[in-house]
Motif scaffolding. Structure first.
Motif, mmCIF file in Angstrom:
data_model
loop_
_atom_site.group_PDB
_atom_site.id
_atom_site.type_symbol
_atom_site.label_atom_id
_atom_site.label_comp_id
_atom_site.label_asym_id
_atom_site.label_seq_id
_atom_site.Cartn_x
_atom_site.Cartn_y
_atom_site.Cartn_z
ATOM 1 N N ALA A 1 2.807 2.590 5.283
ATOM 2 C CA ALA A 1 4.415 2.819 5.407
ATOM 3 C C ALA A 1 4.880 3.870 4.453
ATOM 4 O O ALA A 1 6.023 4.564 4.940
ATOM 5 C CB ALA A 1 5.219 1.613 5.425
ATOM 6 N N VAL A 2 4.356 4.149 3.382
ATOM 7 C CA VAL A 2 4.966 5.234 2.310
ATOM 8 C C VAL A 2 4.151 5.847 1.763
ATOM 9 O O VAL A 2 2.866 5.815 1.450
ATOM 10 C CB VAL A 2 5.814 3.979 1.019
ATOM 11 N N LEU A 3 4.426 7.443 1.954
ATOM 12 C CA LEU A 3 3.775 8.388 0.951
ATOM 13 C C LEU A 3 4.729 8.952 0.021
ATOM 14 O O LEU A 3 5.837 9.144 0.186
ATOM 15 C CB LEU A 3 3.598 9.424 1.995
ATOM 16 N N TRP A 4 4.247 9.044 -1.273
ATOM 17 C CA TRP A 4 4.959 9.240 -2.449
ATOM 18 C C TRP A 4 4.572 10.582 -2.783
ATOM 19 O O TRP A 4 3.223 10.838 -3.092
ATOM 20 C CB TRP A 4 4.830 8.245 -3.449
ATOM 21 N N PRO B 1 0.846 -1.284 0.200
ATOM 22 C CA PRO B 1 0.187 0.131 -0.004
ATOM 23 C C PRO B 1 0.886 1.266 0.086
ATOM 24 O O PRO B 1 1.859 1.254 0.786
ATOM 25 C CB PRO B 1 -0.651 -0.261 1.424
ATOM 26 N N VAL B 2 0.382 2.265 -0.791
ATOM 27 C CA VAL B 2 0.985 3.500 -0.873
ATOM 28 C C VAL B 2 0.133 4.416 -1.124
ATOM 29 O O VAL B 2 -0.764 4.520 -1.757
ATOM 30 C CB VAL B 2 2.237 3.502 -2.134
ATOM 31 N N ILE B 3 0.286 5.642 -0.156
ATOM 32 C CA ILE B 3 -0.492 6.899 -0.606
ATOM 33 C C ILE B 3 0.324 7.798 -1.249
ATOM 34 O O ILE B 3 1.408 7.968 -1.237
ATOM 35 C CB ILE B 3 -0.893 7.353 0.968
ATOM 36 N N GLU B 4 -0.309 8.410 -2.552
ATOM 37 C CA GLU B 4 0.447 9.329 -3.232
ATOM 38 C C GLU B 4 -0.239 10.703 -3.245
ATOM 39 O O GLU B 4 -1.528 10.799 -3.116
ATOM 40 C CB GLU B 4 0.081 8.906 -4.619
ATOM 41 N N VAL B 5 0.495 11.682 -3.183
ATOM 42 C CA VAL B 5 0.083 13.053 -3.334
ATOM 43 C C VAL B 5 0.620 13.750 -4.526
ATOM 44 O O VAL B 5 1.691 13.695 -4.892
ATOM 45 C CB VAL B 5 0.532 14.048 -2.098
#
Length: 98
Positions: free
Chosen positions: A72-75, A15-19
């Motif tokens: 765990a990751v925000l791109w 899972p990655v959340i992207e801005v």
């Protein structure tokens, strides 16, 4: 703890959340962001962030969501360089809320 990555090559499988930061001359403010939550290219929660928003708000909301959901990751996808590290909040999201 959520790790912020600047380059797509640093995104792990999971899972990655992207801005996504973009300039839009018709928006107010003219630099806006959209937020996506992705797992292997699929969007598991398309209603989590339905609207574009000011970049700072998008960044803070994305961090808060990632912490709650255990992502765990925000791109930061910012090809125009509109939201460099020096413009980002220096404090933890929890510190800003209290």
């Amino acid at each position: 703890m959520t790790r912020i990555v600047e380059h797509r090559s640093a995104i792990p499988n999971g899972p990655v959340i992207e801005v996504h930061v973009r300039r839009d001359a018709s928006a107010d403010p003219p630099v806006i962001a959209s937020v996506n939550i992705n797992v292997f290219g699929q969007d598991p929660d398309p209603t989590a962030f339905p609207a574009r928003m000011p970049v700072m708000e998008a960044f803070l909301q994305a961090l808060a969501y990632a912490e709650r959901a255990g992502i765990a990751v925000l791109w930061i996808d910012d090809p125009g360089g509109y939201f460099p590290p020096e413009k980002r909040p220096a404090k933890d999201v929890d510190e800003n809320e209290g």
